[in-house]
Write an enzyme that holds these catalytic residues in place. Structure first.
Site, PDB file in Angstrom:
ATOM      1  CG  ASP A   1      -0.233   0.046   2.519  1.00 48.74           C
ATOM      2  OD1 ASP A   1       0.722  -0.725   2.694  1.00 48.74           O
ATOM      3  OD2 ASP A   1      -0.599   0.880   3.378  1.00 48.74           O
TER       4      ASP A   1
ATOM      5  CD  GLU B   1       4.358   0.963   6.815  1.00 46.81           C
ATOM      6  OE1 GLU B   1       5.222   1.227   7.646  1.00 46.81           O
ATOM      7  OE2 GLU B   1       3.944   1.817   5.985  1.00 46.81           O
ATOM      8  CD  GLU B   2       2.637   4.494   4.030  1.00 41.62           C
ATOM      9  OE1 GLU B   2       2.526   5.185   5.070  1.00 41.62           O
ATOM     10  OE2 GLU B   2       3.687   4.404   3.379  1.00 41.62           O
TER      11      GLU B   2
END
Lengths: 360, 58
Positions: free
Chosen positions: A73, A127-128
């Site tokens: 991502d 992850e973001e």
């Protein structure tokens, strides 16, 4: 020593294919066909996507598991993908499809030489966002003997520590009133600003070693002469080891009472500190030195999936190509030569781990 | 596994036999980051590593 050859055209093609599929958090599934095609083209025979959407490619069948982990991502904000003057531009070129592409290239190059390890390259989701992909792996009992997290560290930087992060939603209610007589009114907006002042005074650090805070959203009011009766905002607090979210939350509860607000915890990520002597850190340093590169130790002001995956193994570090000051910006671009160098470093790291005599 | 002295606190730091010049080690006593160093006479020692750099992250 003879470094493994990484073909420039393959490096560019792999990264461009990953970048051409725009994958902000929640939309990572769009990458599925591309992932399978890229892995197949690179010679992987074992690749898959798990039930939460994380992507994997594996090689080797040894008894120890070594993982190269990055994320698929990106922050929102699509950018045109282009190759120009030795650089690849696009959203995620730095954070973190650049590092991920280098990991895929390395796994492909190292695959035929593996004797003692199973190598897994992973592109995790969210992850973001809130790190759901990594958290799910930990919940499911992932086992690995060593992990490199693919995040931009300028290729030769080895990140041993990340700060923790605490995100909270703040709400306040009040009587409101007319702006002509504020002395008899009560403002929800001012309650939140009071809370923010308390937080900022206590957690207004200016350096890595200190707790820092940021007021990131604020919504209140709908008319110029009406004092708001409702207000809402968000605060993000970053904290290094040995601080913990528990002690910070305890302090916040005090401030909330003083300012008459309510808070809701949106996300908690604890800080991580590993040791330069851990087996992954050592193997990575040796890989760089064998390639004639000088390793640097860096400490990250932010967070990454390393904060979560340290629960899997203490043999964990973050390292990858790319200038992290370009991450999340509209100028996101990575040098092709850095992708190739990073791939060579990962290959040497894998070889070092494969030949390690000591048990992990 | 040879032992070398930490240049910061003087404590003994064990360095693996296969250490490469440039490898970094942490002193178990004071926590200093130390670089394994080989001088022109091939004498091994530890020196304080370059300052740890701060970097961005998510």
């Amino acid at each position: 020593m003879n470094a493994v050859e990484i073909h420039r055209e393959t490096a560019v093609s792999t990264l461009v294919q990953l970048l051409e599929v725009y994958t902000p958090p929640g939309e990572e599934r769009r990458l599925e066909r591309t992932w399978f095609r890229v892995c197949s083209d690179l010679g992987y025979r074992d690749f898959w996507r798990d039930e939460v959407g994380n992507y994997f490619a594996a090689a080797g069948s040894g008894g120890r598991t070594v993982m190269l982990v990055s994320h698929v991502d990106t922050v929102p904000g699509e950018l045109r993908v282009r190759v120009s003057e030795g650089k690849v531009y696009g959203r995620g070129a730095v954070d973190a499809k650049g590092p991920l592409s280098a990991m895929l290239l390395a796994g492909s190059a190292a695959a035929s030489k593996l004797k003692n390890i199973r190598l897994i390259v992973a592109g995790l989701v969210d992850e973001e966002g809130n790190g759901y992909g990594a958290k799910k792996l930990v919940e499911e009992g992932l086992e690995a003997d060593a992990i490199i997290i693919g995040e931009p560290t300028g290729t030769t930087g080895i990140a041993l520590s990340y700060r923790g992060s605490l995100s909270i939603k703040v709400r306040a209610q009040a009587r409101g009133g007319h702006a002509s007589a504020p002395y008899i009114a009560e403002s929800a907006l001012e309650k939140i600003l009071h809370l923010w002042k308390l937080v900022e005074e206590h957690y207004g650090g200016k350096r890595y070693e200190e707790v820092t805070s940021a007021l990131t959203t604020l919504h209140a009011g709908d008319w110029v002469s009406r004092i708001p009766d409702k207000a809402e905002g968000s605060i993000n607090i970053r904290f290094p080891h040995p601080y913990s979210s528990k002690e910070i939350l305890s302090k916040l509860e005090e401030f909330v009472k003083i300012a008459d607000c309510q808070i809701e915890v949106i996300d908690v990520t604890e800080p991580v500190v590993t040791n330069v002597n851990n087996l992954a850190a050592r193997a990575l340093q040796r890989a760089m030195l064998r390639l004639g590169l000088k390793p640097r130790i860096v400490k990250k002001t932010g967070t990454s999936d390393m904060n979560t995956l340290v629960a899997v193994t203490p043999n964990i570090v973050a390292c990858g190509p790319g200038d992290s000051t370009l991450a999340h910006t509209s100028a996101e671009a990575v040098e092709i030569k850095d992708i190739m160098t990073a791939a060579q470093i990962y290959v040497e790291f894998v070889r070092e781990m494969d030949s390690a005599q000591q048990s992990l | 596994m040879p032992s070398l002295n930490c240049p910061v606190c003087g404590a003994s730091v064990e360095v693996p036999n296969d250490a490469l010049p440039g490898e970094l080690f942490e002193c178990g006593d004071c926590g200093a980051q130390l670089e394994y160093f080989m001088d022109e006479k091939n004498t091994a020692s530890l020196k304080v590593a370059e300052e740890v750099a701060e970097d961005w992250g998510q």
